[in-house]
Structure formats: C-alpha cells, structure tokens
Motif scaffolding. Sequence first.
Motif, PDB file in Angstrom:
ATOM      1  N   LYS A 117      32.323  59.876 -46.151  1.00  0.00           N
ATOM      2  CA  LYS A 117      32.362  60.915 -45.118  1.00  0.00           C
ATOM      3  C   LYS A 117      30.935  61.254 -44.658  1.00  0.00           C
ATOM      4  O   LYS A 117      30.664  61.345 -43.448  1.00  0.00           O
ATOM      5  N   ILE A 118      30.049  61.405 -45.631  1.00  0.00           N
ATOM      6  CA  ILE A 118      28.663  61.765 -45.285  1.00  0.00           C
ATOM      7  C   ILE A 118      28.022  60.638 -44.467  1.00  0.00           C
ATOM      8  O   ILE A 118      27.359  60.886 -43.440  1.00  0.00           O
ATOM      9  N   GLY A 164      22.426  67.945 -46.204  1.00  0.00           N
ATOM     10  CA  GLY A 164      21.103  67.320 -46.334  1.00  0.00           C
ATOM     11  C   GLY A 164      20.852  66.848 -47.750  1.00  0.00           C
ATOM     12  O   GLY A 164      20.352  65.731 -47.959  1.00  0.00           O
ATOM     13  N   ARG A 165      21.236  67.662 -48.713  1.00  0.00           N
ATOM     14  CA  ARG A 165      21.026  67.266 -50.116  1.00  0.00           C
ATOM     15  C   ARG A 165      21.874  66.035 -50.448  1.00  0.00           C
ATOM     16  O   ARG A 165      21.439  65.148 -51.179  1.00  0.00           O
ATOM     17  N   ALA A 187      25.308  57.252 -58.680  1.00  0.00           N
ATOM     18  CA  ALA A 187      25.202  58.579 -59.303  1.00  0.00           C
ATOM     19  C   ALA A 187      25.799  59.634 -58.383  1.00  0.00           C
ATOM     20  O   ALA A 187      26.490  60.556 -58.834  1.00  0.00           O
ATOM     21  N   ALA A 188      25.536  59.475 -57.073  1.00  0.00           N
ATOM     22  CA  ALA A 188      26.078  60.428 -56.099  1.00  0.00           C
ATOM     23  C   ALA A 188      27.599  60.385 -56.100  1.00  0.00           C
ATOM     24  O   ALA A 188      28.267  61.428 -56.054  1.00  0.00           O
ATOM     25  N   LEU A 218      18.788  70.958 -41.334  1.00  0.00           N
ATOM     26  CA  LEU A 218      19.906  70.169 -41.878  1.00  0.00           C
ATOM     27  C   LEU A 218      19.520  69.462 -43.179  1.00  0.00           C
ATOM     28  O   LEU A 218      20.284  69.451 -44.141  1.00  0.00           O
ATOM     29  N   THR A 219      18.324  68.877 -43.200  1.00  0.00           N
ATOM     30  CA  THR A 219      17.942  68.071 -44.369  1.00  0.00           C
ATOM     31  C   THR A 219      17.406  68.923 -45.529  1.00  0.00           C
ATOM     32  O   THR A 219      17.448  68.489 -46.667  1.00  0.00           O
TER      33      THR A 219
END
Lengths: 209, 324
Positions: free
Chosen positions: B218-219, B196-197, B208-209, B189-190
């Motif tokens: 959501k994540i 994961g990213r 930045a994300a 997953l990671t």
Amino acid sequence: MIMMKTGVKYAVGVVIAGIAVYNSLYFRPLDEKLAEGQEIAFDATALVEEMWGNELLAVYDSATDIRVLLERLKSDPESTFEQEAQALGIGNIGYFKVKGEGKVLELNENNVLLQLGDQSIEIETEFIFGNAVRDASGLIRINDYDETSDFNSISEAINDKIRKEVIPAFRAKVSTENTVSFKGALELNKAHLNLSQIEVIPVSLQILP
Amino acid sequence: MISLKKYSHIAQFQSLIALFFLCMALALMTDNFMTTDNFWNVMRQISVNVCISVGMTLVILTAGIDLSVGSILAFCGAVTAGLLKYGIEIPSANLYIGFTVLGVVLAGLLAGGAMGFINGYAITRFKVPAFVATLAMLTMARGFTMLWTEGHPITGLGDEFGFLGTGWFLGMPMPVWISGIVVIAAVILTTKTRFGRYIYAIGGNENAARLSGIPINKIKVWVYVLAGMLAAIGGLLVTARLDSAQPNAGMSYELDAIAAVVIGGTSLAGGRGTILGTVLGAMIIGVLNNGLVLLDVSPFWQQVIKGIVILLAVIIDKSNSKSE
C-alpha cells in the motif's frame, strides 16, 4: 462516535469534491461551439494579401542597406545582431531586413548573383522557404496566434506570394549586366557567421533602367 | 558508526559546500551570474526538477526507481493543454464539456496519479522490478502523449493558465511558490508523519518492515502515485511557462531528477536521504546548467560535465556509507 467522525470526514470530502467539480467544468451545446470555431477559422492567405502592400512592403522600405549591414557585422557582430536582428526566441538565429542595388553577375538555376561593390550576394529565386521574411519584418508575433500552425501558415502564404508574384515577373525580364534594386530578408547564425555566402529572400525586385 | 540523522546531515552539508563553491566560481568567472534576474531565472528553471525530484526521492527512499516521470510530465502537460483548449466533445449528445484552469489542473494531477498507480500496482502486485515497470511506463506515456497530441504542440492556452508558469506573486515567480509548497509538504510528509517513517523503514529493510506490520504494498503504491502527481505538477509548470504542451517535453528529465536525488545524498539503496538534500541537489544541477550556458560551454561538454558530477556524487555517497 468513530462512525460519526468517519461520516463527517466523508461528508466534508464529498462537499469539497463537489465544489471542485462545479468550478472545473462547464457545458455548452456542441453545435454552438463548433459554429463559433468556424467563424474564427484562420485564413493566412487573406491576411497576407491584406498586409502585403501597406504593411509588409512598407516595413521593408526601412530596411538596412546590405553593404552597411555586412560591414557592421564584420566589425561588431554582437551589437549588430542586438540592434538590427529580429529573433523568434532565444538562440543564435537572427533575421534582418535588407535592401540594396547591384549588378547581375550570373543567372543561376536557383538564384541570381549580384555584385555590390566588392561583395557578391545571392537573390534566391527557386527555394523560397522558411520564416525569414515573416520574422525579419517584426510585424507578426507568435503570441498573437493561438495555433502554431496558424503562425506557420503565414510564412507559407508569404513564401507562396513571393514564388508566384515576385519571382516570375523578375526572372522573365532579368539578364546579366542589368542593375537590380532589391528588398528582402536575410537569415544569419550568430554562432556560425558566414558572410562569404549571403542569401537574400526577396520581397521586392526591380530592374533599374 | 554514523546514525541515519548524522548521515543525512553530512550529505546535506557536502551538497551545501559544493553549491557554495560552485556559485563562488561562477560569480568570479561570469558577469551575469550574480544578478537578480539570473537568480530568479535559475530558480524558475529548477522548479520543475524540484517537483519531479521530490517524487523521485520518495521512490528511491523505498529502494525503488521511477524512470517514467519525464514521460508522465509530458502526458500530463498534454492532457492539461488539450482539455483546456479543446475540452471534450460528445456529438451524440450535442454536448461540449469545457474545462476551467482548476479543472485542467485537477485532470492533470489525476492523470499523473493514475499512471503512478499503474507503476505501483505492477511493482507490488506482479512483482515487476521497478526499473522495468517504470521503463515500460516511460514508453507507454510517451506513446499516449503522441496519440493525444497527434505529434503536434498544443499552444495558446491563455493568460490565466500561463500565470502558473510565468506569473509573479508577492515578488516571487509562481513556479517557485508551487515548488516551495511541494517541498514543504514533502518535508512534513517524510519527517512528521507515520507514512514518512514507513517509507524510510521499507527502504532500510523491507523484510523487517514487513515483519513489523507495515503495509508495504500500500505504501509503495502511494509513493508511486505521489511521484506521478508530482511529475504532473512539473508538466503543468512546463506547459504554463511555455504556453505550449510539447509532445517531446520532459525527455531525460528522469535523469536530472535521479541526479538531483543522488547529489543530494539520498542512497540509491533506499532508506537514507532527505527532501532538503534533494532540493540542494536540484539547485546544484540548475546552477551548473546555468553556469555552463553563461560560460558558453558546448552542450555536448555540458552532458559530459554533468555526468562527471553525478559520478562524483555517487563515489562520495559510497565513501560515506563505508564509514558507517
């Protein structure tokens, strides 16, 4: 095409969920289930009555002489605990079946003090609590009972029987200078071993002629 | 300048060295440490912490924290045991709904996931700090556990369920299999998925994300749901192993999980760390616990020593960060 893919995805999901639910649950009429529960209701007092003479006291017939046990505990507590003690789980508490004969030194409010050679021990006659008798016997195992409360109620029933039947008859007759034969249970902590104050919960007490 | 990958390798290497020296020291100081029985005993014991710590790693990678995992573990264990033993009674319909082992496992996972969802929703929707939201859940879940169990253990769950905690399969204990599967799934997953990213991206720099179009809320919600479900798996293992759901199970487990994550080299600031590092951290804690017991160290001193190890791990983490 995308719509079709999504549809298949959902369909597979629904099928998997359906199989999971089908294998997860079962249904019964409640009255049937409750009736079944009543049939197997646990009666600790009846169990203790049934096993007292033939099983419980019989097991205590093979108890270790308390003077021998105390000598062994003084010289090699580790192996004595390993060989003689019953324990409910891991930990330092061990329960021993003991027997012996001693002369009555004192009749105290809570116990009778006996002299056995150079060792004095207390026979408890007032505060009969805990699991020592049940666990020292090695007859009654927690894994045999679905409910912890059932398992605990066996100790309550045993202690109650000792309080009502074993102690009163003995206390009514015993006096200083009597010689008493006893069988009972002893609880000791291996990490804090105190052999100067020995307290026995009796299952059998006899005043010898 | 140290890259993220190199940082993770350094942290894992340090953990591995620490574990190696710890094992060597215990092998020399005790008679029983280097035995097969003790090896499986340690592996069984760390299985629960591995499951919780994997969830905690995901949370900490997003720069969050989850203090509720110990209580969620207890609640899910209690739900599982209660449903398996008593089912659900509906007197008005004269209906009894019983649960199979599969049923209670799914119910436990669902309960853990639901509690994780509440954590995640409170954190993302109402902007409650993760520390506070999960602290509230810690109290609530413990309260729900007490209500569900009425303060008493639920015991006698049967051999089929007990197999999950005490059984062996292909020469390995079931808890080790289960935690192993959890670890493999989490590593994939990671490292191999977009999800994961995103987790690393959110923990590295949330703004930045966000600007990159990552659905942060959501994540984050999913990360807390996963942490809750992994705590539930821990609860299933504990309950199955003891054949009993204890209302006070999992007390302070969150601290062991955080310790495993930190010792494993995951930065509490988020964005850096690996699942395998956490597994090493959990092994260090497990071996340390086992060794201190074998050495007959008082439980009070055990707490002190574990605290010192965690402090050292954070200091080493800080010094690694400075060299970036």
